[in-house]
Write a protein that holds these residues in place. Structure first.
Motif, PDB file in Angstrom:
ATOM      1  N   LEU A 192       2.511 -10.006   7.219  1.00 30.04           N
ATOM      2  CA  LEU A 192       3.293  -9.874   8.444  1.00 30.04           C
ATOM      3  C   LEU A 192       2.414  -9.813   9.690  1.00 30.04           C
ATOM      4  O   LEU A 192       2.908  -9.645  10.792  1.00 30.04           O
ATOM      5  N   GLY A 193       1.099  -9.899   9.491  1.00 29.22           N
ATOM      6  CA  GLY A 193       0.172  -9.850  10.612  1.00 29.22           C
ATOM      7  C   GLY A 193      -0.182  -8.443  11.054  1.00 29.22           C
ATOM      8  O   GLY A 193      -0.743  -8.247  12.127  1.00 29.22           O
ATOM      9  N   ILE A 194       0.150  -7.459  10.223  1.00 24.74           N
ATOM     10  CA  ILE A 194      -0.161  -6.065  10.537  1.00 24.74           C
ATOM     11  C   ILE A 194      -1.476  -5.708   9.848  1.00 24.74           C
ATOM     12  O   ILE A 194      -1.562  -5.737   8.618  1.00 24.74           O
ATOM     13  N   PRO A 195      -2.516  -5.376  10.605  1.00 22.23           N
ATOM     14  CA  PRO A 195      -3.788  -5.042   9.959  1.00 22.23           C
ATOM     15  C   PRO A 195      -3.695  -3.727   9.191  1.00 22.23           C
ATOM     16  O   PRO A 195      -3.014  -2.797   9.618  1.00 22.23           O
ATOM     17  N   VAL A 196      -4.340  -3.700   8.045  1.00 23.83           N
ATOM     18  CA  VAL A 196      -4.384  -2.501   7.222  1.00 23.83           C
ATOM     19  C   VAL A 196      -5.780  -1.909   7.378  1.00 23.83           C
ATOM     20  O   VAL A 196      -6.778  -2.553   7.054  1.00 23.83           O
ATOM     21  N   LEU A 197      -5.855  -0.691   7.910  1.00 24.57           N
ATOM     22  CA  LEU A 197      -7.128  -0.017   8.123  1.00 24.57           C
ATOM     23  C   LEU A 197      -7.317   1.059   7.068  1.00 24.57           C
ATOM     24  O   LEU A 197      -6.365   1.737   6.696  1.00 24.57           O
ATOM     25  N   ALA A 198      -8.555   1.218   6.609  1.00 23.20           N
ATOM     26  CA  ALA A 198      -8.877   2.302   5.684  1.00 23.20           C
ATOM     27  C   ALA A 198     -10.163   2.957   6.159  1.00 23.20           C
ATOM     28  O   ALA A 198     -11.150   2.278   6.421  1.00 23.20           O
ATOM     29  N   GLY A 199     -10.133   4.264   6.293  1.00 25.34           N
ATOM     30  CA  GLY A 199     -11.333   5.031   6.629  1.00 25.34           C
ATOM     31  C   GLY A 199     -11.962   5.531   5.350  1.00 25.34           C
ATOM     32  O   GLY A 199     -11.304   6.185   4.546  1.00 25.34           O
ATOM     33  N   ILE A 200     -13.221   5.223   5.140  1.00 24.68           N
ATOM     34  CA  ILE A 200     -13.920   5.603   3.914  1.00 24.68           C
ATOM     35  C   ILE A 200     -14.877   6.750   4.236  1.00 24.68           C
ATOM     36  O   ILE A 200     -15.769   6.608   5.074  1.00 24.68           O
ATOM     37  N   TYR A 201     -14.674   7.880   3.551  1.00 25.65           N
ATOM     38  CA  TYR A 201     -15.513   9.073   3.732  1.00 25.65           C
ATOM     39  C   TYR A 201     -15.994   9.533   2.377  1.00 25.65           C
ATOM     40  O   TYR A 201     -15.265   9.465   1.400  1.00 25.65           O
ATOM     41  N   GLY A 202     -17.207  10.042   2.305  1.00 32.16           N
ATOM     42  CA  GLY A 202     -17.718  10.591   1.055  1.00 32.16           C
ATOM     43  C   GLY A 202     -17.929   9.516   0.010  1.00 32.16           C
ATOM     44  O   GLY A 202     -18.079   8.337   0.302  1.00 32.16           O
ATOM     45  N   THR A 203     -17.962   9.945  -1.249  1.00 29.90           N
ATOM     46  CA  THR A 203     -18.169   9.037  -2.364  1.00 29.90           C
ATOM     47  C   THR A 203     -16.824   8.648  -2.951  1.00 29.90           C
ATOM     48  O   THR A 203     -15.998   9.502  -3.223  1.00 29.90           O
ATOM     49  N   ASN A 204     -16.601   7.369  -3.119  1.00 28.48           N
ATOM     50  CA  ASN A 204     -15.337   6.848  -3.623  1.00 28.48           C
ATOM     51  C   ASN A 204     -15.578   6.050  -4.898  1.00 28.48           C
ATOM     52  O   ASN A 204     -15.536   4.828  -4.886  1.00 28.48           O
ATOM     53  N   PRO A 205     -15.860   6.713  -6.009  1.00 27.86           N
ATOM     54  CA  PRO A 205     -16.098   5.986  -7.254  1.00 27.86           C
ATOM     55  C   PRO A 205     -14.783   5.614  -7.933  1.00 27.86           C
ATOM     56  O   PRO A 205     -13.707   5.870  -7.410  1.00 27.86           O
ATOM     57  N   ALA A 206     -14.884   5.051  -9.102  1.00 24.02           N
ATOM     58  CA  ALA A 206     -13.735   4.714  -9.949  1.00 24.02           C
ATOM     59  C   ALA A 206     -12.743   3.813  -9.236  1.00 24.02           C
ATOM     60  O   ALA A 206     -11.569   4.091  -9.132  1.00 24.02           O
ATOM     61  N   GLY A 207     -13.225   2.705  -8.702  1.00 23.47           N
ATOM     62  CA  GLY A 207     -12.340   1.722  -8.104  1.00 23.47           C
ATOM     63  C   GLY A 207     -12.412   1.637  -6.601  1.00 23.47           C
ATOM     64  O   GLY A 207     -11.804   0.752  -6.009  1.00 23.47           O
ATOM     65  N   GLY A 208     -13.147   2.516  -5.951  1.00 24.43           N
ATOM     66  CA  GLY A 208     -13.264   2.464  -4.495  1.00 24.43           C
ATOM     67  C   GLY A 208     -13.816   1.140  -4.006  1.00 24.43           C
ATOM     68  O   GLY A 208     -13.488   0.688  -2.910  1.00 24.43           O
ATOM     69  N   GLY A 209     -14.633   0.497  -4.800  1.00 17.58           N
ATOM     70  CA  GLY A 209     -15.230  -0.775  -4.418  1.00 17.58           C
ATOM     71  C   GLY A 209     -14.251  -1.929  -4.359  1.00 17.58           C
ATOM     72  O   GLY A 209     -14.504  -2.931  -3.705  1.00 17.58           O
ATOM     73  N   TYR A 210     -13.105  -1.804  -5.015  1.00 17.11           N
ATOM     74  CA  TYR A 210     -12.125  -2.884  -4.975  1.00 17.11           C
ATOM     75  C   TYR A 210     -11.565  -3.098  -3.582  1.00 17.11           C
ATOM     76  O   TYR A 210     -11.088  -4.177  -3.262  1.00 17.11           O
ATOM     77  N   GLN A 211     -11.630  -2.079  -2.738  1.00 13.31           N
ATOM     78  CA  GLN A 211     -11.138  -2.245  -1.370  1.00 13.31           C
ATOM     79  C   GLN A 211     -11.914  -3.330  -0.627  1.00 13.31           C
ATOM     80  O   GLN A 211     -11.384  -3.970   0.269  1.00 13.31           O
ATOM     81  N   GLY A 212     -13.169  -3.524  -0.989  1.00 14.78           N
ATOM     82  CA  GLY A 212     -13.988  -4.528  -0.333  1.00 14.78           C
ATOM     83  C   GLY A 212     -13.513  -5.952  -0.550  1.00 14.78           C
ATOM     84  O   GLY A 212     -13.839  -6.839   0.229  1.00 14.78           O
ATOM     85  N   ILE A 213     -12.741  -6.192  -1.600  1.00 17.08           N
ATOM     86  CA  ILE A 213     -12.250  -7.547  -1.858  1.00 17.08           C
ATOM     87  C   ILE A 213     -10.776  -7.683  -1.481  1.00 17.08           C
ATOM     88  O   ILE A 213     -10.157  -8.697  -1.744  1.00 17.08           O
ATOM     89  N   SER A 214     -10.223  -6.673  -0.849  1.00 17.48           N
ATOM     90  CA  SER A 214      -8.837  -6.728  -0.384  1.00 17.48           C
ATOM     91  C   SER A 214      -8.825  -7.121   1.094  1.00 17.48           C
ATOM     92  O   SER A 214      -9.863  -7.127   1.741  1.00 17.48           O
ATOM     93  N   PRO A 215      -7.653  -7.433   1.649  1.00 11.99           N
ATOM     94  CA  PRO A 215      -7.602  -7.778   3.074  1.00 11.99           C
ATOM     95  C   PRO A 215      -7.694  -6.557   3.996  1.00 11.99           C
ATOM     96  O   PRO A 215      -7.609  -6.684   5.200  1.00 11.99           O
ATOM     97  N   THR A 216      -7.884  -5.383   3.426  1.00  9.05           N
ATOM     98  CA  THR A 216      -7.991  -4.160   4.217  1.00  9.05           C
ATOM     99  C   THR A 216      -9.234  -4.197   5.096  1.00  9.05           C
ATOM    100  O   THR A 216     -10.295  -4.657   4.679  1.00  9.05           O
ATOM    101  N   ILE A 217      -9.113  -3.703   6.326  1.00 10.38           N
ATOM    102  CA  ILE A 217     -10.259  -3.567   7.222  1.00 10.38           C
ATOM    103  C   ILE A 217     -10.876  -2.199   6.948  1.00 10.38           C
ATOM    104  O   ILE A 217     -10.234  -1.171   7.154  1.00 10.38           O
ATOM    105  N   LEU A 218     -12.087  -2.191   6.432  1.00 10.23           N
ATOM    106  CA  LEU A 218     -12.741  -0.945   6.047  1.00 10.23           C
ATOM    107  C   LEU A 218     -13.609  -0.422   7.184  1.00 10.23           C
ATOM    108  O   LEU A 218     -14.506  -1.114   7.670  1.00 10.23           O
ATOM    109  N   LEU A 219     -13.343   0.809   7.578  1.00 13.08           N
ATOM    110  CA  LEU A 219     -14.117   1.502   8.598  1.00 13.08           C
ATOM    111  C   LEU A 219     -14.765   2.692   7.906  1.00 13.08           C
ATOM    112  O   LEU A 219     -14.091   3.459   7.219  1.00 13.08           O
TER     113      LEU A 219
END
Length: 105
Positions: free
Chosen positions: A4-31
């Motif tokens: 729909l053209g709405i950007p999805v933002l995610a704030g990454i803090y601390g350690t995000n194991p067990a699947g946190g890396g999958y966000q990097g291949i999604s359309p989410t904008i990682l901050l």
């Protein structure tokens, strides 16, 4: 939301194991916070590193002790995912920095 053209933002803090890396291949904008870490892994994946093929308490304690002396850059660090892969679009010193940007986006 992305379609729909709405950007999805995610704030990454601390350690995000067990699947946190999958966000990097999604359309989410990682901050990211400057000290964060994302990785694809977890107990199930890491347990394959044990010679026994699983972890009991003794094996887990040995792995924890070995990581105390780990000197390399973590594979999911800001240095890797901002400077090399580009997964992190922006890196902030504080949580407030991220919040200010997300309000203006």
């Amino acid at each position: 939301m992305q379609k729909l053209g709405i950007p999805v933002l995610a704030g990454i803090y601390g350690t995000n194991p067990a699947g946190g890396g999958y966000q990097g291949i999604s359309p989410t904008i990682l901050l990211a916070h400057k000290d964060c870490n994302i990785a694809v892994g977890g107990g199930g994946i890491v347990s394959g590193m044990s010679p026994k093929g699983f972890f009991d308490e003794e094996g887990a304690e040995q792995l924890i002790e070995q990581t105390r002396f780990f000197k390399e850059e973590p594979p999911g660090s800001v240095k890797i995912h901002h400077d090399s892969t580009g997964f992190f679009k922006a890196v902030f010193e504080t949580e407030e920095g991220f919040l200010m940007l997300s309000r203006s986006t």
